[in-house]
Write an enzyme that holds these catalytic residues in place. Sequence first.
Site, short mmCIF file in Angstrom:
data_model
loop_
_atom_site.label_atom_id
_atom_site.label_comp_id
_atom_site.label_asym_id
_atom_site.label_seq_id
_atom_site.Cartn_x
_atom_site.Cartn_y
_atom_site.Cartn_z
N CYS A 259 -5.12 -38.66 -6.42
CA CYS A 259 -5.73 -38.92 -5.11
C CYS A 259 -6.55 -40.35 -4.93
O CYS A 259 -6.81 -40.95 -5.99
CB CYS A 259 -6.77 -37.82 -4.83
SG CYS A 259 -6.19 -36.31 -4.70
N GLY B 175 -1.32 -41.73 -4.53
CA GLY B 175 -1.24 -40.56 -4.11
C GLY B 175 -0.31 -40.81 -2.74
O GLY B 175 -0.49 -41.56 -1.92
N ASN C 176 -11.43 -36.80 -4.88
CA ASN C 176 -10.38 -37.46 -5.79
C ASN C 176 -10.77 -36.95 -7.22
O ASN C 176 -12.02 -36.96 -7.76
CB ASN C 176 -10.43 -39.01 -6.02
CG ASN C 176 -9.69 -39.40 -7.21
OD1 ASN C 176 -10.24 -40.67 -7.90
ND2 ASN C 176 -8.61 -38.70 -7.64
N GLY C 177 -9.99 -36.06 -7.83
CA GLY C 177 -10.37 -35.30 -9.11
C GLY C 177 -10.30 -34.09 -9.17
O GLY C 177 -9.57 -33.54 -8.47
N TYR D 235 -3.47 -47.86 -16.68
CA TYR D 235 -2.18 -47.59 -15.75
C TYR D 235 -2.67 -47.39 -14.52
O TYR D 235 -1.79 -47.75 -13.44
CB TYR D 235 -1.46 -46.26 -16.27
CG TYR D 235 -0.23 -45.92 -15.52
CD1 TYR D 235 0.84 -46.78 -15.21
CD2 TYR D 235 -0.43 -44.76 -15.09
CE1 TYR D 235 1.95 -46.50 -14.56
CE2 TYR D 235 0.80 -44.14 -14.24
CZ TYR D 235 1.70 -45.13 -13.91
OH TYR D 235 2.80 -44.45 -13.09
#
Length: 488
Positions: free
Chosen positions: A19, A45, A120-121, A260
């Site tokens: 996300c 996302g 997010n998470g 990344y």
Amino acid sequence: MSSSLSTHPFDDDKLREECGVFGIFGSSDAAAHTALGLHALQHRGQEAAGIVAYDGERFNSHKELGLVGDIFSDQSTMARLTGSVAMGHNRYSTTGDTEIRNIQPLFADLSIGGLAIAHNGNLTNAGTLRQELVRRGSLFQSTMDSEVLIHLIATSPCDNVIDRIADALGKIEGAYSLVAITETSMIGVRDPYGVRPLVLGRLDDAYLLASESCALDIIGAELVRDIQPGEMVILDGGEPKTRFISANLKHKPCIFEYIYFARPDSVMEGKSIYQARKNIGHELAQESGVPADVIIPVPDSGVPSALGYAEESGIPFELGIIRNHYVGRTFIEPSQEIRNLGVRLKHNANKTKIAGQRVVLVDDSIVRGTTSRKIVEMVRAAGATEVHMRIASPPTSYSCFYGVDTPERKHLLAATMTIAEMAEHIGVDSLAFISQDALYRAMGETLRNSENPQFCDACFTGDYPTRLTDEENPTRARPSMLKELKRA
Ligand code: SF4
């Protein structure tokens, strides 16, 4: 969505960030800025996106499956998202979890007013908390962790919404960056370990929150600072206010963001992502250099590390593999036979730079190894005399429970094979991963503090910074179990 449609523009043999979040308070163009911010965060996302805007009276929302540019290109959609406060979310999820009801931000009408929330998470005790909430009579509309948080906020005994959010966050475990809109403020929170990123930005009189600084750059906003681990920032028109949600704060940002996930033009915790990746390449070349004629990145994520490797080794850098950026989003892969062609649809060898050469391939990670194997096969078929692979991360041997899509441990190549076995499996003449200490050096640390690591590096070490309560609770109500029951 049909499982025969590949909707992901990126490599399906990578760990995937799930996300991105963005919020802006005090802008006359809040929804448009949010759409642009989400567009810059598209790499975090690609399956769905949503925006909620607040105009002082109403919360207006639009959520859809698809890419930000497609969802928010329509003038009439944007015209409905009125107000000077807006927030948005990009979602990636595993196939089947992508349902409209699971797209964030979530909105709830609470007794204390409206609340929109996105994160997010991953909350590592969400299933256990959900079980308890259901037992006490809560009804859930989605399979999202954020809904657990909304129920905790709704049932908190505190008087005002800020205290209620802080109270609810005190009950959850895991890694998250959260943005919320109330009727009077915007709130940003980062988990007590700061695993997932969140930055504060400024554009004229407006303040912004975003997963990465590249989302500020796209609208010309300046990066003010990273939100601190455990910090709750409250934006309500004046200078940002801060409070901390936990006394037990440790700074352990996800090291994979640097390897990344994050965009190379982003800056996190004062570090340029691009430079961190180049540093990794330098360290890799020092640790595991090999005589070769050409350094070739596996595009696109291997490019900065390959540049660093080439600089350090003095061996020429060439774009020996070309990626087709337009494959993957809507390509129909009807059969296993065609699916097996996947990597050739995405990558092609630039034969003029490979034939007769001893090649060093630089990639960011090996997950299942399926893509690496096909790429090596392709490079050999293009005439390479030797193929060596250098990896910009230590072996990925453990799953992530912090909002990153990872295969089960048994599917991670490094969890089941030695490096020599992996080299044989992939078909390379030699294979080397960066060591943990060299990775930490690339991040500007002298070495990894094994007692108290400076980053979350659990997917390499198994050293998880938080409890994994749901993993220890076999009876919790897993969202996937709920879905199976629903389908049956
Ligand atoms: Fe990042 Fe790995 Fe930690 Fe997950 S386990 S947060 S991918 S470092």
